[in-house]
Design a protein around this motif. Structure first.
Motif, PDB file in Angstrom:
ATOM      1  N   GLU A 170       0.830  -1.207   0.000  1.00 28.88           N
ATOM      2  CA  GLU A 170       0.000   0.000   0.000  1.00 28.88           C
ATOM      3  C   GLU A 170       0.864   1.257   0.000  1.00 28.88           C
ATOM      4  O   GLU A 170       0.586   2.212  -0.718  1.00 28.88           O
ATOM      5  N   ILE A 171       1.919   1.253   0.811  1.00 27.19           N
ATOM      6  CA  ILE A 171       2.806   2.416   0.882  1.00 27.19           C
ATOM      7  C   ILE A 171       3.452   2.674  -0.471  1.00 27.19           C
ATOM      8  O   ILE A 171       3.469   3.804  -0.964  1.00 27.19           O
ATOM      9  N   VAL A 172       3.988   1.628  -1.083  1.00 26.47           N
ATOM     10  CA  VAL A 172       4.645   1.770  -2.387  1.00 26.47           C
ATOM     11  C   VAL A 172       3.632   2.220  -3.433  1.00 26.47           C
ATOM     12  O   VAL A 172       3.921   3.112  -4.243  1.00 26.47           O
ATOM     13  N   LYS A 173       2.453   1.633  -3.421  1.00 26.43           N
ATOM     14  CA  LYS A 173       1.425   1.985  -4.410  1.00 26.43           C
ATOM     15  C   LYS A 173       1.042   3.460  -4.305  1.00 26.43           C
ATOM     16  O   LYS A 173       0.991   4.164  -5.317  1.00 26.43           O
ATOM     17  N   VAL A 174       0.780   3.939  -3.093  1.00 29.36           N
ATOM     18  CA  VAL A 174       0.380   5.331  -2.901  1.00 29.36           C
ATOM     19  C   VAL A 174       1.503   6.277  -3.314  1.00 29.36           C
ATOM     20  O   VAL A 174       1.267   7.272  -4.012  1.00 29.36           O
ATOM     21  N   ALA A 175       2.728   5.961  -2.917  1.00 36.31           N
ATOM     22  CA  ALA A 175       3.870   6.810  -3.281  1.00 36.31           C
ATOM     23  C   ALA A 175       4.061   6.820  -4.796  1.00 36.31           C
ATOM     24  O   ALA A 175       4.271   7.878  -5.399  1.00 36.31           O
ATOM     25  N   PHE A 176       3.966   5.640  -5.410  1.00 38.94           N
ATOM     26  CA  PHE A 176       4.181   5.561  -6.855  1.00 38.94           C
ATOM     27  C   PHE A 176       3.099   6.312  -7.625  1.00 38.94           C
ATOM     28  O   PHE A 176       3.396   6.935  -8.644  1.00 38.94           O
TER      29      PHE A 176
ATOM     30  N   GLU B 163       1.777   9.020  -6.931  1.00 34.66           N
ATOM     31  CA  GLU B 163       2.105  10.446  -6.935  1.00 34.66           C
ATOM     32  C   GLU B 163       3.173  10.801  -7.957  1.00 34.66           C
ATOM     33  O   GLU B 163       3.240  11.946  -8.399  1.00 34.66           O
ATOM     34  N   ILE B 164       4.014   9.840  -8.312  1.00 37.30           N
ATOM     35  CA  ILE B 164       5.122  10.147  -9.221  1.00 37.30           C
ATOM     36  C   ILE B 164       5.079   9.349 -10.524  1.00 37.30           C
ATOM     37  O   ILE B 164       5.994   9.443 -11.335  1.00 37.30           O
ATOM     38  N   SER B 165       4.025   8.589 -10.743  1.00 38.42           N
ATOM     39  CA  SER B 165       3.969   7.697 -11.905  1.00 38.42           C
ATOM     40  C   SER B 165       4.087   8.428 -13.235  1.00 38.42           C
ATOM     41  O   SER B 165       4.590   7.869 -14.204  1.00 38.42           O
ATOM     42  N   ASP B 166       3.669   9.689 -13.287  1.00 38.28           N
ATOM     43  CA  ASP B 166       3.764  10.432 -14.546  1.00 38.28           C
ATOM     44  C   ASP B 166       5.204  10.810 -14.891  1.00 38.28           C
ATOM     45  O   ASP B 166       5.469  11.291 -15.991  1.00 38.28           O
ATOM     46  N   CYS B 167       6.147  10.542 -14.004  1.00 36.76           N
ATOM     47  CA  CYS B 167       7.568  10.819 -14.258  1.00 36.76           C
ATOM     48  C   CYS B 167       8.226   9.699 -15.058  1.00 36.76           C
ATOM     49  O   CYS B 167       9.358   9.843 -15.499  1.00 36.76           O
ATOM     50  N   PHE B 168       7.524   8.587 -15.227  1.00 34.19           N
ATOM     51  CA  PHE B 168       8.110   7.397 -15.828  1.00 34.19           C
ATOM     52  C   PHE B 168       7.516   7.104 -17.203  1.00 34.19           C
ATOM     53  O   PHE B 168       6.415   7.522 -17.514  1.00 34.19           O
ATOM     54  N   GLU B 169       8.274   6.341 -17.972  1.00 36.04           N
ATOM     55  CA  GLU B 169       7.782   5.829 -19.248  1.00 36.04           C
ATOM     56  C   GLU B 169       6.632   4.861 -18.973  1.00 36.04           C
ATOM     57  O   GLU B 169       6.534   4.300 -17.880  1.00 36.04           O
TER      58      GLU B 169
ATOM     59  N   ASP C 112       6.166   1.845 -19.953  1.00 33.47           N
ATOM     60  CA  ASP C 112       6.619   0.491 -19.623  1.00 33.47           C
ATOM     61  C   ASP C 112       6.966   0.375 -18.145  1.00 33.47           C
ATOM     62  O   ASP C 112       6.629  -0.618 -17.508  1.00 33.47           O
ATOM     63  N   THR C 113       7.643   1.372 -17.612  1.00 29.43           N
ATOM     64  CA  THR C 113       8.008   1.338 -16.190  1.00 29.43           C
ATOM     65  C   THR C 113       6.760   1.365 -15.332  1.00 29.43           C
ATOM     66  O   THR C 113       6.634   0.587 -14.379  1.00 29.43           O
ATOM     67  N   GLU C 114       5.833   2.243 -15.653  1.00 35.13           N
ATOM     68  CA  GLU C 114       4.596   2.331 -14.889  1.00 35.13           C
ATOM     69  C   GLU C 114       3.853   0.999 -14.918  1.00 35.13           C
ATOM     70  O   GLU C 114       3.404   0.498 -13.892  1.00 35.13           O
ATOM     71  N   ARG C 115       3.754   0.409 -16.084  1.00 36.09           N
ATOM     72  CA  ARG C 115       3.055  -0.870 -16.235  1.00 36.09           C
ATOM     73  C   ARG C 115       3.769  -1.971 -15.434  1.00 36.09           C
ATOM     74  O   ARG C 115       3.129  -2.765 -14.753  1.00 36.09           O
TER      75      ARG C 115
END
Length: 82
Positions: free
Chosen positions: A6-12, A14-20, A22-25
């Protein structure tokens, strides 16, 4: 205490738009398969490799997740904050 996934998911989120895409997926798949530690390592390595700055609170959340999982991630001190 919140679960590492849950911690990783919530943090990610917030910043997922910084990644390509493929990385997000890949991060989402790792979390769905119950691999928050591997997801966290990928997040850290991508942030450092692409020199991406993130909010201090997200860095703190990622550090908490690493601590909860007993992980010592060297890249933590290399993360840039906004």
């Amino acid at each position: 205490m919140r679960e590492p996934e849950e911690i990783v998911k919530v943090a990610f989120e917030e910043i997922s738009d910084c990644f390509e895409n493929d990385t997000e997926r890949n991060i989402k798949k790792l979390l769905a398969y119950g691999e928050p530690g591997v997801a966290l390592e990928v997040i850290y390595s991508q942030l450092v490799e692409f020199d991406i700055a993130i909010p201090a609170r997200v860095k703190e959340q990622l550090a908490v997740a690493a601590g909860v999982m007993g992980m010592n991630i060297e890249e933590l001190q290399d993360l840039k904050i906004l």
